[in-house]
Design a protein around this motif. Structure first.
Motif, short mmCIF file in Angstrom:
data_model
loop_
_atom_site.label_atom_id
_atom_site.label_comp_id
_atom_site.label_asym_id
_atom_site.label_seq_id
_atom_site.Cartn_x
_atom_site.Cartn_y
_atom_site.Cartn_z
N LYS A 56 1.29 -1.15 0.01
CA LYS A 56 0.23 0.27 -0.17
C LYS A 56 0.86 0.92 0.00
CE LYS A 56 -4.04 -2.47 2.50
NZ LYS A 56 -4.82 -1.72 3.01
N VAL A 57 -0.15 1.74 -0.53
CA VAL A 57 1.40 3.50 -1.22
C VAL A 57 0.14 4.03 -1.20
CG1 VAL A 57 2.61 4.16 -2.21
CG2 VAL A 57 2.62 2.24 -2.34
N GLY A 58 0.59 5.77 0.06
CA GLY A 58 -0.10 6.62 -0.02
C GLY A 58 0.92 7.85 -0.69
N CYS A 59 0.06 9.03 -1.26
CA CYS A 59 0.41 10.20 -1.91
C CYS A 59 0.02 11.05 -1.52
CB CYS A 59 0.55 9.86 -3.38
SG CYS A 59 1.84 11.81 -4.54
N ALA A 60 -0.03 12.80 -1.08
CA ALA A 60 -0.53 14.00 -1.27
C ALA A 60 0.46 15.12 -1.41
CB ALA A 60 -0.58 14.17 0.01
N LEU A 61 -0.93 15.49 -2.40
CA LEU A 61 0.08 16.40 -3.07
C LEU A 61 0.09 17.78 -2.23
CD1 LEU A 61 -1.10 15.47 -6.71
CD2 LEU A 61 1.41 15.20 -5.73
N MET A 62 0.52 19.00 -2.61
CA MET A 62 0.74 20.66 -1.86
C MET A 62 0.68 21.10 -2.88
SD MET A 62 3.02 19.46 1.04
CE MET A 62 3.15 21.17 2.07
N PHE A 63 -0.45 22.42 -2.57
CA PHE A 63 -0.66 23.80 -3.58
C PHE A 63 -0.55 24.94 -2.54
CE2 PHE A 63 -2.47 19.93 -5.87
CZ PHE A 63 -2.68 19.83 -7.06
N PRO A 64 0.27 25.65 -3.81
CA PRO A 64 -0.03 27.21 -3.64
C PRO A 64 -0.79 27.76 -3.12
CG PRO A 64 1.41 26.67 -5.30
CD PRO A 64 0.45 25.61 -5.41
#
Ligand SMILES: [Zn+2]
Length: 138
Positions: free
Chosen positions: A32-40
């Protein structure tokens, strides 16, 4: 350019990445893999890997997050956090590197393992000589 720093918003994104990981659909590999993208603007978009009985259709967490972000109209992420339960943080696969590069070649990628250890990279450094399409309309 100043060195990217780990901040409170990174902690929030990290928690969202771990939560997304808990939702991963990985009955075949168990990985299992998780990801989170952060934006300005402070937005955080999570993703998790989604496997399929037809293995080749499996979607990685990073690409899942990118697709969700694009659907929300969010394109230029500043940071991507990727979490796995491996002791040593796992880097994105080649396909994900290319997809991350499409939107944010200069973004910071934080890889986090189960022991909390982090490694920091830049998307463009993870994929030197990335494919670019500079054809008609671009
Ligand atoms: Zn991948």
């Amino acid at each position: 350019m100043p060195e990217p720093q780990w901040t409170e918003i990174h902690e929030k994104a990290l928690a969202m990445a771990w939560r997304a990981r808990s939702h991963a659909w990985a009955p075949y590999s168990g990985f299992k893999v998780g990801c989170a993208l952060m934006f300005p603007g402070g937005e955080i978009v999570p993703g998790c890997n989604v496997e399929n009985a037809s293995y080749g259709l499996t979607q990685c967490a990073e690409r899942c997050a990118v697709c969700a972000a694009v659907a929300r109209g969010l394109l230029g992420f500043t940071d991507a956090i990727v979490v796995t339960d491996l002791k040593k943080p796992a880097p994105p696969c080649g396909a994900c590197r290319q997809v991350l590069f499409e939107f944010s070649p200069g973004a910071t990628v934080w890889l986090v393992g189960s022991g909390g250890g982090k490694s920091r990279h830049i998307v463009g450094e993870l994929l030197p000589e990335a494919f670019r399409f500079d054809g008609p309309g671009r």
